[in-house]
Design an enzyme around this catalytic site. Structure first.
Site, PDB file in Angstrom:
ATOM      1  CG  ASP A  76      42.810  32.947  41.299  1.00  0.00           C
ATOM      2  OD1 ASP A  76      41.710  32.672  40.775  1.00  0.00           O
ATOM      3  OD2 ASP A  76      43.236  34.107  41.394  1.00  0.00           O
ATOM      4  CG  ASP A  78      39.348  32.317  44.332  1.00  0.00           C
ATOM      5  OD1 ASP A  78      40.542  32.256  44.669  1.00  0.00           O
ATOM      6  OD2 ASP A  78      38.903  33.185  43.561  1.00  0.00           O
ATOM      7  CG  ASP A 152      30.055  38.236  38.332  1.00  0.00           C
ATOM      8  OD1 ASP A 152      30.080  36.997  38.461  1.00  0.00           O
ATOM      9  OD2 ASP A 152      31.074  38.903  38.064  1.00  0.00           O
TER      10      ASP A 152
HETATM   11  P1  ATP Z   1      39.294  35.972  36.714  1.00  0.00           P
HETATM   12  O1  ATP Z   1      39.954  35.431  37.948  1.00  0.00           O
HETATM   13  O2  ATP Z   1      39.582  35.256  35.441  1.00  0.00           O
HETATM   14  O3  ATP Z   1      39.450  37.424  36.608  1.00  0.00           O
HETATM   15  P2  ATP Z   1      36.899  35.440  38.157  1.00  0.00           P
HETATM   16  O4  ATP Z   1      35.472  35.269  37.719  1.00  0.00           O
HETATM   17  O5  ATP Z   1      37.509  34.293  38.897  1.00  0.00           O
HETATM   18  O6  ATP Z   1      37.711  35.771  36.865  1.00  0.00           O
HETATM   19  P3  ATP Z   1      37.432  36.977  40.482  1.00  0.00           P
HETATM   20  O7  ATP Z   1      37.550  38.442  40.615  1.00  0.00           O
HETATM   21  O8  ATP Z   1      38.571  36.096  40.814  1.00  0.00           O
HETATM   22  O9  ATP Z   1      37.006  36.745  38.985  1.00  0.00           O
HETATM   23  O10 ATP Z   1      36.141  36.566  41.294  1.00  0.00           O
HETATM   24  C1  ATP Z   1      35.855  35.246  41.721  1.00  0.00           C
HETATM   25  C2  ATP Z   1      34.351  35.015  41.719  1.00  0.00           C
HETATM   26  O11 ATP Z   1      33.716  35.954  42.593  1.00  0.00           O
HETATM   27  C3  ATP Z   1      33.670  35.221  40.382  1.00  0.00           C
HETATM   28  O12 ATP Z   1      33.738  34.082  39.561  1.00  0.00           O
HETATM   29  C4  ATP Z   1      32.264  35.553  40.790  1.00  0.00           C
HETATM   30  O13 ATP Z   1      31.569  34.384  41.152  1.00  0.00           O
HETATM   31  C5  ATP Z   1      32.478  36.383  42.045  1.00  0.00           C
HETATM   32  N1  ATP Z   1      32.578  37.821  41.732  1.00  0.00           N
HETATM   33  C6  ATP Z   1      33.698  38.531  41.440  1.00  0.00           C
HETATM   34  N2  ATP Z   1      33.423  39.822  41.227  1.00  0.00           N
HETATM   35  C7  ATP Z   1      32.102  39.949  41.398  1.00  0.00           C
HETATM   36  C8  ATP Z   1      31.205  41.045  41.343  1.00  0.00           C
HETATM   37  N3  ATP Z   1      31.627  42.261  41.026  1.00  0.00           N
HETATM   38  N4  ATP Z   1      29.896  40.801  41.599  1.00  0.00           N
HETATM   39  C9  ATP Z   1      29.466  39.561  41.924  1.00  0.00           C
HETATM   40  N5  ATP Z   1      30.248  38.501  41.987  1.00  0.00           N
HETATM   41  C10 ATP Z   1      31.561  38.672  41.733  1.00  0.00           C
HETATM   42 MG    MG Z   2      39.515  34.335  39.869  1.00  0.00          MG
END
Ligand code: ATP
Ligand code: MG
Length: 459
Positions: A76, A78, A152
């Site tokens: 996605d 965001d 993170d």
């Molecule tokens: P994926 O969508 O492939 O699982 P993602 O990194 O995009 O990976 P998301 O859960 O969609 O994961 O989170 C979007 C963004 O929000 C991350 O890239 C990160 O910048 C932030 N984020 C997500 N979870 C955390 C967390 N537990 N602590 C700090 N930042 C976070």
């Molecule tokens: Mg994501």
């Protein structure tokens, strides 16, 4: 540039990078990186354009930028902005607020739903924590630099502007990505304490993107793994599901065990992997699923958890049968016990748990090839998943390949041919009851043919 190199060299182990946080990001022009605006979903692109036209900052952030830079396909796109949720809603007609903890806006752009988050502020000042230091709330807005610092990993704090095609990099994420390093932003111990799920995310992202976890971020994981105990089970379930459906489940589980993180997430995994047959089945099934997912196919969460927990169900089932329990209630009891133990750590939703049970309960029924019940099995809504499960059991050497072969032929046969394919019904009356008892004492309740095991009842 020199300032950045010095910053990197002199960052001492354990030093809180947010203390020396770069407030001005490195700005990477389009000619120095490969992302083009056409790679961003049209909805997210449009959202950024509209917000920017209204004078706000708006970027695509997080996983999408990271994945595009590594050649992976983002799930996605965001958007992060300095507009408040109310301001976002005023700019975008078809949008609504979601989330109690931290308000996020969902905007409907054609058939796409775009998630828009307002920059969040520093966790240190704003948030409430539990007795173990876990953040309970992080619902304070902040500026762009603060938003980057509370993410993170450095590679997750990259912001792509689809209008100018520039990337804003606050924490040297681009350099880390080039060096294949997963580096946490700030002091790893503090960041894991605030949110222990970050340890699981580290393992998943490193496995998926083939990165090395920076030693500073990796070192504390083993000792801090126990903090996962305090994470609400539904959140762990979500994260575990992401791991299992990442297309790299085999690598994720191996890393999970290597870092000692499985005890509080999949407590039964060690039991299953301890036994060579159990290990073979799980690895076989997960690598098959990984392949499917990487080809763009899907795999149901129920199927994946059914795989992970199957060996334990079998062991419990066998024990109960040896204790004199009738095989069919014993199977149901075993399923209940295993799901209960697993559920204490990680809350499998009720609907998924009931799908898992159906896949398991159909296994002995698939071993029967006589009588009208066979047709009932074929019509069962979970037949496809149960058949795929049976196939994996055969491929892993747990049962004879002949059984799934028979079902494949049976599915494809004409009605008359089907009737001819049915095996003769086992004996009736006393003889049948005796057989049941015998089957209950057999070495492995799920093995052998159901013509003999007679797990006849409907699930
Ligand atoms: P994926 O969508 O492939 O699982 P993602 O990194 O995009 O990976 P998301 O859960 O969609 O994961 O989170 C979007 C963004 O929000 C991350 O890239 C990160 O910048 C932030 N984020 C997500 N979870 C955390 C967390 N537990 N602590 C700090 N930042 C976070
Ligand atoms: Mg994501």
């Amino acid at each position: 540039m020199i300032r950045k190199i010095i910053h990197r060299i002199f960052r001492r182990p354990g030093q809180d990078a947010s203390a020396s946080r770069a407030v001005e990001p490195a700005v990477i022009p389009p000619e120095s990186h490969p992302i083009r605006r056409e790679q961003i979903s049209s909805g997210s692109r449009r959202v950024c354009e509209i917000l920017q036209e209204q004078g706000y900052k708006a970027y695509v952030v997080g996983g999408a930028v990271r994945d595009l830079l590594t050649g992976a396909t983002p799930k996605d796109f965001d958007v992060a902005t300095d507009a408040t949720p109310d301001e976002v809603r005023r700019c975008l007609k078809r949008s609504r607020l979601i989330g109690r903890r931290f308000q996020i806006v969902h905007a409907h752009m054609g058939r796409e739903t775009v998630e828009i988050t307002t920059f969040r502020g520093s966790e240190k000042h704003a948030a409430k924590t539990d007795a173990h230091g876990r953040l309970l709330r992080d619902n304070v807005f902040g500026n762009h630099a603060e938003d980057a610092a509370r993410r993170d990993f450095t590679i997750n704090a990259l912001y792509f502007d689809p209008v100018t095609e520039r990337i804003l990099d606050y924490h040297h994420g681009l350099a880390d990505l080039k060096q294949k390093t997963l580096r946490i932003i700030g002091d790893p111990k503090i960041r894991y304490r605030e949110d222990p799920v970050r340890m699981l995310r580290a393992v998943r992202l490193a496995a998926k993107l083939k990165l090395f976890i920076d030693p500073e971020a990796r070192r504390p994981i083993r000792e801090m793994a126990v903090l996962l105990e305090n994470v609400p089970p539904p959140r762990l379930f979500d994260e575990m599901l992401k791991m299992l459906t990442s297309g790299y489940a085999v690598e994720c589980l191996a890393a999970l065990r290597a870092e000692g993180l499985q005890h509080d997430t999949l407590p039964l995994l060690d039991v299953a992997l301890h036994d060579p047959q159990g290990e073979k089945f799980i690895l076989f099934a997960l690598s098959d699923t990984d392949k499917r997912i990487r080809q763009g196919k899907t795999s149901s969460p129920a199927f994946l958890f059914a795989v992970l927990l199957w060996r334990e169900v079998n062991v419990t089932w066998k024990r109960l049968c040896e204790d004199g329990e009738h095989p069919q209630p014993a199977l149901f009891q075993a399923m209940g016990e295993v799901l209960q133990t697993q559920g204490e750590k990680l809350a499998i939703t009720r609907r998924i748990a009931s799908d898992i049970k159906e896949i398991w309960a159909l296994q002995p029924r698939l071993e029967q090839r006589s009588g009208k019940r066979v047709y009932g099995v074929l019509e069962h809504p979970r037949f496809r998943a149960a058949y795929d499960f049976l196939l994996l059991r055969a491929e892993a050497g747990e049962i004879a390949q002949e059984l799934p072969d028979w079902w494949l032929a049976f599915q494809e046969a004409h009605p008359q041919q089907r009737a001819d394919m049915l095996l003769p019904a086992p004996g009736s009356g006393k003889k049948r009851r005796r057989r049941r008892r015998k089957a209950g004492n057999s070495e492995h309740p799920a093995e052998g043919h159901a013509e003999e095991t007679a797990f006849a009842g409907d699930a």
